[in-house]
Design an enzyme around this catalytic site. Structure first.
Site, PDB file in Angstrom:
ATOM      1  N   ALA A 245       0.911  -1.043  -0.494  1.00 58.97           N
ATOM      2  CA  ALA A 245      -0.175   0.077  -0.339  1.00 58.97           C
ATOM      3  C   ALA A 245       0.759   1.466  -0.178  1.00 58.97           C
ATOM      4  O   ALA A 245       0.633   2.202  -0.227  1.00 58.97           O
ATOM      5  CB  ALA A 245      -0.614  -0.132   0.825  1.00 58.97           C
ATOM      6  N   SER A 246       2.420   1.080   0.446  1.00 62.99           N
ATOM      7  CA  SER A 246       3.478   1.959  -0.013  1.00 62.99           C
ATOM      8  C   SER A 246       2.816   3.444  -1.134  1.00 62.99           C
ATOM      9  O   SER A 246       3.121   3.886  -0.740  1.00 62.99           O
ATOM     10  CB  SER A 246       4.573   1.110   0.657  1.00 62.99           C
ATOM     11  OG  SER A 246       3.900   1.129  -0.488  1.00 62.99           O
ATOM     12  N   ARG A 247       2.695   2.065  -2.561  1.00 65.14           N
ATOM     13  CA  ARG A 247       2.835   3.428  -3.886  1.00 65.14           C
ATOM     14  C   ARG A 247       1.914   2.790  -4.271  1.00 65.14           C
ATOM     15  O   ARG A 247       1.008   1.654  -4.371  1.00 65.14           O
ATOM     16  CB  ARG A 247       4.397   3.501  -4.656  1.00 65.14           C
ATOM     17  CG  ARG A 247       5.515   3.598  -3.840  1.00 65.14           C
ATOM     18  CD  ARG A 247       6.655   3.349  -4.161  1.00 65.14           C
ATOM     19  NE  ARG A 247       6.665   1.955  -4.100  1.00 65.14           N
ATOM     20  CZ  ARG A 247       7.445   1.494  -5.127  1.00 65.14           C
ATOM     21  NH1 ARG A 247       6.792   1.297  -6.826  1.00 65.14           N
ATOM     22  NH2 ARG A 247       7.685   0.673  -5.664  1.00 65.14           N
TER      23      ARG A 247
ATOM     24  N   SER B  53      -3.625  -8.976 -13.865  1.00 63.69           N
ATOM     25  CA  SER B  53      -3.129  -8.309 -14.576  1.00 63.69           C
ATOM     26  C   SER B  53      -3.203  -8.824 -16.366  1.00 63.69           C
ATOM     27  O   SER B  53      -3.939 -10.018 -16.142  1.00 63.69           O
ATOM     28  CB  SER B  53      -1.645  -8.339 -14.699  1.00 63.69           C
ATOM     29  OG  SER B  53      -1.549  -7.749 -16.154  1.00 63.69           O
TER      30      SER B  53
ATOM     31  N   TYR C 185       6.385 -12.913 -15.124  1.00 63.39           N
ATOM     32  CA  TYR C 185       5.094 -12.397 -14.634  1.00 63.39           C
ATOM     33  C   TYR C 185       3.576 -12.660 -15.046  1.00 63.39           C
ATOM     34  O   TYR C 185       2.338 -12.770 -14.132  1.00 63.39           O
ATOM     35  CB  TYR C 185       5.377 -10.776 -15.107  1.00 63.39           C
ATOM     36  CG  TYR C 185       4.190  -9.594 -14.184  1.00 63.39           C
ATOM     37  CD1 TYR C 185       4.466  -8.863 -13.662  1.00 63.39           C
ATOM     38  CD2 TYR C 185       3.095  -8.681 -15.540  1.00 63.39           C
ATOM     39  CE1 TYR C 185       3.388  -8.177 -12.382  1.00 63.39           C
ATOM     40  CE2 TYR C 185       2.667  -8.420 -14.858  1.00 63.39           C
ATOM     41  CZ  TYR C 185       2.414  -7.604 -13.755  1.00 63.39           C
ATOM     42  OH  TYR C 185       1.255  -6.449 -13.414  1.00 63.39           O
TER      43      TYR C 185
ATOM     44  N   LYS D  70       0.740 -13.973 -12.358  1.00 63.90           N
ATOM     45  CA  LYS D  70      -0.315 -13.275 -12.679  1.00 63.90           C
ATOM     46  C   LYS D  70      -1.366 -14.229 -13.198  1.00 63.90           C
ATOM     47  O   LYS D  70      -2.444 -14.209 -12.976  1.00 63.90           O
ATOM     48  CB  LYS D  70      -0.155 -11.502 -13.130  1.00 63.90           C
ATOM     49  CG  LYS D  70       0.168 -11.072 -13.287  1.00 63.90           C
ATOM     50  CD  LYS D  70      -0.317 -10.933 -11.213  1.00 63.90           C
ATOM     51  CE  LYS D  70       0.695  -9.467 -10.816  1.00 63.90           C
ATOM     52  NZ  LYS D  70       0.158  -8.582  -9.913  1.00 63.90           N
TER      53      LYS D  70
ATOM     54  N   ILE E 202      -1.168   0.891 -15.840  1.00 64.76           N
ATOM     55  CA  ILE E 202      -2.161   2.073 -14.702  1.00 64.76           C
ATOM     56  C   ILE E 202      -1.068   3.366 -14.591  1.00 64.76           C
ATOM     57  O   ILE E 202       0.376   2.647 -14.472  1.00 64.76           O
ATOM     58  CB  ILE E 202      -2.271   1.435 -14.044  1.00 64.76           C
ATOM     59  CG1 ILE E 202      -3.089   0.426 -14.088  1.00 64.76           C
ATOM     60  CG2 ILE E 202      -3.077   1.954 -12.860  1.00 64.76           C
ATOM     61  CD1 ILE E 202      -4.882   1.163 -14.623  1.00 64.76           C
TER      62      ILE E 202
END
Ligand code: NAP
Length: 243
Positions: free
Chosen positions: A9-11, A138, A151, A155, A184
């Site tokens: 949640a930091s970024r 994703s 990746y 996902k 995004i």
């Protein structure tokens, strides 16, 4: 008061989800790993909104740290109503050039991290008689991406994990859904040049890159009563990019 635990949640997307739920009056459990200053500034922002928050340092690859994070959240707020498995990293390389360490790290953070966190949160949701879990996958988990094969695999795994949990815990009023964002605007894409971004935008029917709020708004819809009959779904939010 309901409690939401958000990994990573930091970024970026996780941060936006945290801010939106704080504005709606939720208690927010903010997980971060490396970005302590950003996590602290988010904590201060949330407290200034008169919402409750807790900062939780944990590397989601590490099951002991995840267990501790979940226990800390319960000790602070008493229950967890919503879990968002959002923490993630990506890569951009040929598979044959990828180090074994990076391959393992991508799977461990993106997929195993979500599995560990769900595994430790679900017993508390069962006790509470309800819960919502949102997995941030994703479009590449749906379609596969060249130069992002590990990746994409992580996902895709999250999609199967979502459907499995939805079948396993729907009977217990724990609803599990998956969001597949397209491109995004976050740090994850900061390496794209202006011309690369423009090329991508040409291929997106709505002619823009997504904002973090495009994702957080859907998380809110799924987690409030509006989403009470939606379970095991994979929802694409990409402006039509993959049509
Ligand atoms: P971001 O801005 O790079 O943020 C990633 C977040 O994940 C950070 O808060 C980071 O925390 C956290 N994180 C990374 N490794 C972690 C670990 N080992 N333990 C705990 N937290 C960890 O990325 P984003 O764009 O917001 O991405 C969020 C999610 O959306 C990811 O799962 C990503 O795959 C997915 N997604 C993004 C896009 C996109 O275009 N941006 C598209 C599709 C899907 P620290 O900095 O504190 O370590």
């Amino acid at each position: 008061m309901k409690t939401i635990l958000i990994t990573g949640a930091s970024r970026g997307i996780g941060r936006e989800i945290a801010k939106l739920f704080a504005k709606k009056g939720y208690n927010v459990a903010i997980n971060y790993n490396k970005s302590i200053d950003k996590a602290k500034s988010l904590y201060e922002e949330i407290v200034s909104l008169n919402a409750n928050a807790i900062l939780l340092k944990a590397d989601v690859q590490n099951p002991k740290e995840v267990k501790h994070m979940v226990e800390e959240t319960i000790a602070c707020f008493g229950h967890i109503d919503i879990l968002v498995n959002n923490a993630g990293i990506c890569q951009n390389n040929l598979l044959i050039d990828e180090s074994d360490e990076l391959t393992a790290q991508i799977i461990n953070i993106n997929l195993l991290g979500s599995i560990y966190t769900s595994k430790y949160v679900i017993p508390f949701m069962l006790k509470n008689g309800k819960g919502k879990i949102i997995n941030i996958s994703s479009i590449w988990g749906q379609h596969g991406a060249s130069l992002e094969s590990t990746y994409s695999s992580s996902k895709a795994g999250l999609i199967a994990f979502t459907k499995s949990l939805a079948k396993e815990y729907g009977y217990n009023n724990i609803l599990v859904n998956c969001i597949c964002p397209g491109l995004i605007d976050t740090d994850m894409n900061k390496n794209l040049s202006k011309s690369e971004r423009d090329e991508i935008i040409k291929k997106i029917p709505v002619q823009r890159i997504g904002e973090t709020s495009d994702i957080s708004n859907l998380v809110l819809f799924l987690c409030e009563e509006t989403g009470d009959y939606i379970n095991g779904q994979v929802i694409t939010v990409d402006g039509g990019f993959t049509l």
